[in-house]
Design a protein around this motif. Structure first.
Motif, PDB file in Angstrom:
ATOM      1  N   SER A   6       0.829  -1.203   0.000  1.00  0.00           N
ATOM      2  CA  SER A   6       0.000   0.000   0.000  1.00  0.00           C
ATOM      3  C   SER A   6       0.867   1.258   0.000  1.00  0.00           C
ATOM      4  CB  SER A   6      -0.919   0.009   1.230  1.00  0.00           C
ATOM      5  OG  SER A   6      -1.811  -1.077   1.184  1.00  0.00           O
ATOM      6  N   VAL A   9       2.347   1.714  -3.507  1.00  0.00           N
ATOM      7  CA  VAL A   9       1.339   2.224  -4.442  1.00  0.00           C
ATOM      8  C   VAL A   9       1.082   3.697  -4.196  1.00  0.00           C
ATOM      9  CG1 VAL A   9      -1.090   2.106  -5.095  1.00  0.00           C
ATOM     10  CG2 VAL A   9       0.223   0.004  -4.816  1.00  0.00           C
ATOM     11  N   ALA A  10       0.912   4.066  -2.924  1.00  0.00           N
ATOM     12  CA  ALA A  10       0.647   5.466  -2.590  1.00  0.00           C
ATOM     13  C   ALA A  10       1.803   6.360  -3.039  1.00  0.00           C
ATOM     14  CB  ALA A  10       0.422   5.613  -1.089  1.00  0.00           C
ATOM     15  N   ILE A  13       1.681   6.845  -6.838  1.00  0.00           N
ATOM     16  CA  ILE A  13       0.636   7.780  -7.240  1.00  0.00           C
ATOM     17  C   ILE A  13       1.068   9.214  -6.961  1.00  0.00           C
ATOM     18  CG2 ILE A  13      -1.705   8.562  -6.681  1.00  0.00           C
ATOM     19  CD1 ILE A  13      -2.448   5.630  -6.245  1.00  0.00           C
ATOM     20  N   SER A 114     -13.555  -4.477  -4.603  1.00  0.00           N
ATOM     21  CA  SER A 114     -13.005  -3.210  -5.087  1.00  0.00           C
ATOM     22  C   SER A 114     -13.732  -2.762  -6.341  1.00  0.00           C
ATOM     23  CB  SER A 114     -11.509  -3.392  -5.389  1.00  0.00           C
ATOM     24  OG  SER A 114     -11.025  -2.331  -6.180  1.00  0.00           O
ATOM     25  N   THR A 164      -5.575   9.222  -6.743  1.00  0.00           N
ATOM     26  CA  THR A 164      -6.147   8.412  -5.665  1.00  0.00           C
ATOM     27  C   THR A 164      -6.070   6.948  -6.077  1.00  0.00           C
ATOM     28  OG1 THR A 164      -8.432   8.303  -6.500  1.00  0.00           O
ATOM     29  CG2 THR A 164      -7.803  10.278  -5.242  1.00  0.00           C
ATOM     30  N   LYS A 165      -6.495   6.072  -5.192  1.00  0.00           N
ATOM     31  CA  LYS A 165      -6.495   4.637  -5.490  1.00  0.00           C
ATOM     32  C   LYS A 165      -7.761   4.188  -6.200  1.00  0.00           C
ATOM     33  CE  LYS A 165      -3.653   3.555  -1.438  1.00  0.00           C
ATOM     34  NZ  LYS A 165      -3.589   2.804  -0.160  1.00  0.00           N
TER      35      LYS A 165
END
Length: 258
Positions: A6, A9-10, A13, A114, A164-165
């Motif tokens: 996580s 990924v953050a 981004i 998701s 954002t995700k």
């Protein structure tokens, strides 16, 4: 391990967002084009539709899948019910704001999922189906803008970087007609700029909803660029814009269908 992923990924981004190359004026122009495109599409308030998918994969027979979609676009409420094939009839998805569940009618259990989940074994994802008027500004930075031509149409070409995700892909490239800002083509890329998926919109239909003319993409072709020869054709029918009962957007509704 999940926590580490996580964070990675953050970070990716965030780094991508910093790489945006356009001025504030150009970014605002792009958002306005996207918002105008969203505005002239007929999906506002409540709507329902039947989505028929034809899935093609090399070496396998074509697969037909069908869903009924109920959407309340201004409230982030969506219910999807599988109609075909018979073995999967009654499976469904429910969205209430940021909470998304899949439903299995055999076990009668809901599982958190998701917005990036695919519909059945197709190349179409839940976030392709959902229509949210604020989607672009909430979830993307404008990475680049240019004018060009696609086939016979002059187009605006807008590249968006996910901030954002929520989006399924790190970067998206849109080709929108200049005369009527309808998307004709969409390319989705990974964080490393690898082309993952191409969506073509060969057919738009004009409809009148509550006294206002709008447009509906009645046919789409979604190509998996990682698995050559694999694609999903999507056809929309039975489109209505009547106000939907609140009960449709509940777990009890899905449970009561079987």
């Amino acid at each position: 391990m999940k926590k580490i992923l996580s964070i990675i990924v953050a970070a990716a981004i965030f780094t991508g967002a910093l790489a945006a190359q356009v001025s504030a004026d150009v970014a605002d122009k792009c958002y306005k084009i996207l918002e105008e495109s969203q505005d002239i599409q007929a999906y506002h308030g409540d709507y329902s539709a039947t989505i028929s998918l034809v899935v093609e994969k090399p070496g396998r027979p074509k697969e037909n899948i069908q869903f009924k979609v109920f959407d309340r676009t201004d409230k982030k409420l969506m219910t999807i019910v599988q109609l075909f094939p018979e073995a999967d009839k009654g499976k469904g998805y429910l969205r209430n704001d940021e909470n998304i569940w899949s439903y299995d009618p055999i076990s009668r259990k809901f599982t958190h999922t998701s917005i990036k989940e695919a519909l059945g074994d197709s190349d179409v994802k839940l976030d392709d189906v959902e229509k949210n008027n604020k989607y672009w500004r909430e979830n993307y930075e404008i990475f680049s803008y240019e004018e060009g031509t696609l086939g016979k149409y002059p187009v605006d070409i807008i590249v968006l970087q996910a901030k954002t995700k929520e989006p399924s892909y790190a970067k998206t490239k849109l080709y929108l007609r200049k005369d009527i800002p309808l998307p004709l083509k969409q390319e989705d890329y990974s964080g490393s700029d690898r082309l993952m998926r191409t969506t073509l919109v060969p057919k738009w239909s004009k409809v009148e909803v509550r006294g206002k003319v709008g447009y509906v993409a009645t046919q789409l072709i979604v190509r998996d660029e990682l698995n050559k020869g694999e694609q999903t054709q999507q056809v929309i029918s039975d489109l209505t814009f009547d106000t939907l009962p609140d009960k449709i957007f509940t777990k009890a509704y899905l449970e009561g269908l079987n």
